[in-house]
Scaffold this active site. Structure first.
Site, PDB file in Angstrom:
ATOM      1  N   ASP A  64       0.842  -1.200   0.000  1.00 28.06           N
ATOM      2  CA  ASP A  64       0.000   0.000   0.000  1.00 28.06           C
ATOM      3  C   ASP A  64       0.873   1.245   0.000  1.00 28.06           C
ATOM      4  OD1 ASP A  64      -2.436  -1.526   0.262  1.00 28.06           O
ATOM      5  OD2 ASP A  64      -1.885  -1.840   2.361  1.00 28.06           O
ATOM      6  N   ASP A  66       0.599   5.443   0.559  1.00 21.51           N
ATOM      7  CA  ASP A  66      -0.203   6.578   0.999  1.00 21.51           C
ATOM      8  C   ASP A  66       0.494   7.878   0.622  1.00 21.51           C
ATOM      9  OD1 ASP A  66      -1.914   4.731   2.134  1.00 21.51           O
ATOM     10  OD2 ASP A  66      -1.092   4.945   4.150  1.00 21.51           O
ATOM     11  N   ASP A 143       1.841   8.776  14.342  1.00 20.67           N
ATOM     12  CA  ASP A 143       1.988   8.003  15.575  1.00 20.67           C
ATOM     13  C   ASP A 143       3.443   7.738  15.954  1.00 20.67           C
ATOM     14  OD1 ASP A 143       2.381   6.275  13.449  1.00 20.67           O
ATOM     15  OD2 ASP A 143       0.671   4.990  13.906  1.00 20.67           O
TER      16      ASP A 143
END
Length: 450
Positions: A64, A66, A143
């Site tokens: 993936d 992003d 995070d």
């Protein structure tokens, strides 16, 4: 609450030039590159961000990709006809290229006064966050430090604002800001710490791990559907066994799978062997590109409690079939309050469990009925995992493995019609040599064709 007060991380931009890192565009998906170039050409800042950058720097191949950008979701949608906007809690743009989805997020801000949008915080937990800001603010909102690096397509550099590159070198997970505050904002970050530590073979920084015991109960307030998605990431992506061990080590297993934690606390080493072997087999299947199903995984994790409840109710005089059905329903209902397992999976789980006692019924009709059951293969694989429970279960698994290899007639001839042998008492079925068929002699005078 002032969002800036809860994040004491210091910004110190470090730009790692193309010559100093290993990221190559050939390892970035074509869809992600098209999104990055289009946004840049339209005058927006756009960067590859998060786990993709981290994994590329570690030499991995992300699935993936992003993108973080200065463009708002509406502005992204105007640029891409193949775009859809999703989410309420976090407004995102999904740009679709065939089977690939590129997730595009606008830079998150740290103060409502400095950006447009809205943020809603309840008891320290962010329930809606659509405040736009700068790339510096966006880095602080992420995070872990290893997830806060940005790949710049304009000059092929990596921008590191919070020391993520150093953490990659040290193989450690450190949170950005005060750990307790960040976990209260989103308790799933505790699970993400355990998952990433298992996946990357990193250690969790002591400060990041310290609040687990106190704040673990906050996971009970997370949407069960979201925890289902997190459990799939932990257990069905090739590092399930390590994730399971890390959850136990961090003391978080009981907050996600309370029945599993209770059963293991009773000291059942056979159950631990079953769970670890099941997770290990799943990891091997993922590595080999084979299909895996959440139903089998959850059946493995919850087996101990189902088995113990069924045996308890059977001992107290309940019908065996009813006892197993009630035990399965009870455990699944409790688990779905924490992790929302879809019904299509719980049905399969219950079938796998309910078929286990039927393997002990070595009787002609029942054996052949079980062999043609739609869930026979999954239930048989589960039986093999149970071999450590007792020598009888191990022998039973061997008997069924051999029985499947025999011709129908040979197996039928070796099975009793009515007596159901208990586990371990089933005699081995041996294949006998096929009898020669006698040729029928044609009656005299009837040879030839009519």
């Amino acid at each position: 609450m002032n969002p800036k007060a809860r994040n004491d991380a210091k910004l110190a931009l470090r730009i790692i030039s193309r010559e100093q890192h290993t990221i190559s565009r050939k390892n970035i998906s074509k869809g992600a590159l098209r999104v990055l170039y289009r946004l840049n050409e339209a005058g927006y800042n756009a960067y590859l961000v998060g786990g993709a950058v981290r994994d590329l720097l570690l030499g991995g191949h992300p699935k993936d990709f992003d993108v973080a950008t200065s463009a708002t979701p509406d502005e992204v949608k105007k640029l891409f006809r193949n775009c859809r906007l999703i989410g309420r809690r976090f407004r995102l743009a999904h740009v679709v290229y065939g089977n690939e989805i590129i997730e595009v997020a606008t830079f998150r801000g740290t103060s409502e006064e400095e950006g447009e949008g809205d943020r809603h915080i309840v008891d320290g937990r962010i329930v809606r966050d659509n405040v736009w800001g700068t790339i510096e603010e966006d880095a602080l909102r992420r995070d872990f430090r290893v997830n806060a690096m940005y790949y710049d397509i304009s000059d092929f550099s990596v921008r590191d604002y919070v020391g993520g590159m150093q953490d990659l070198h040290d193989r450690v997970l450190r949170l950005i800001g005060d750990p307790a505050t960040r976990y209260r904002e989103d308790p799933v970050r505790m699970l993400r710490a355990a998952r990433l530590a298992a996946k990357l073979d990193f250690r969790i920084d002591e400060a990041a791990a310290a609040p687990f015991a106190e704040l673990g109960p906050l996971l009970a307030g997370v949407a069960p559907a979201r925890l289902f998605d997190e459990s799939l990431k932990m257990f069905l992506t090739g590092h399930g066994l390590k994730s399971f061990r890390m959850l136990e080590q961090c003391g978080l297993l009981k907050f996600m799978f309370p029945a599993t934690a209770r059963a293991l606390k009773r000291g059942d080493q056979a159950l631990r062997s079953l769970i670890e072997e099941g997770l290990g087999n799943t990891d091997m299947r993922v590595a080999e590109g084979k299909s895996v199903t959440p139903a089998f995984l959850f059946a493995v994790l919850l087996w101990g409690e189902v088995r113990d409840l069924a045996h308890t109710w059977t001992t107290h005089g309940k019908d065996a079939n009813e006892a197993w059905a009630r035990a399965a329903m009870h455990v699944v209902a409790e688990q779905c309050q924490r992790v929302a397992i879809p019904r299509r999976f719980t049905i399969t789980m219950e079938e796998i469990w309910s078929l286990q006692p039927r393997f002990e019924q070595i009787q002609r009709k029942k054996v052949f009925r079980l062999l043609v059951h739609p869930r026979f293969r999954a239930a048989f694989d589960f039986l093999l995992l149970r071999a450590a429970e007792s020598p009888a279960i191990g022998e039973l698994g061997q008997w069924w493995a051999h029985a499947q290899q025999l011709p129908h007639e040979t197996l039928a001839a070796a099975l009793p019609l009515h007596h159901a042998s208990p586990a371990g008492d089933a005699e081995p079925v041996r294949a006998s040599a096929p009898r020669k068929r006698k040729r029928r002699r044609k009656p005299a005078g009837k040879s030839g064709t009519s």
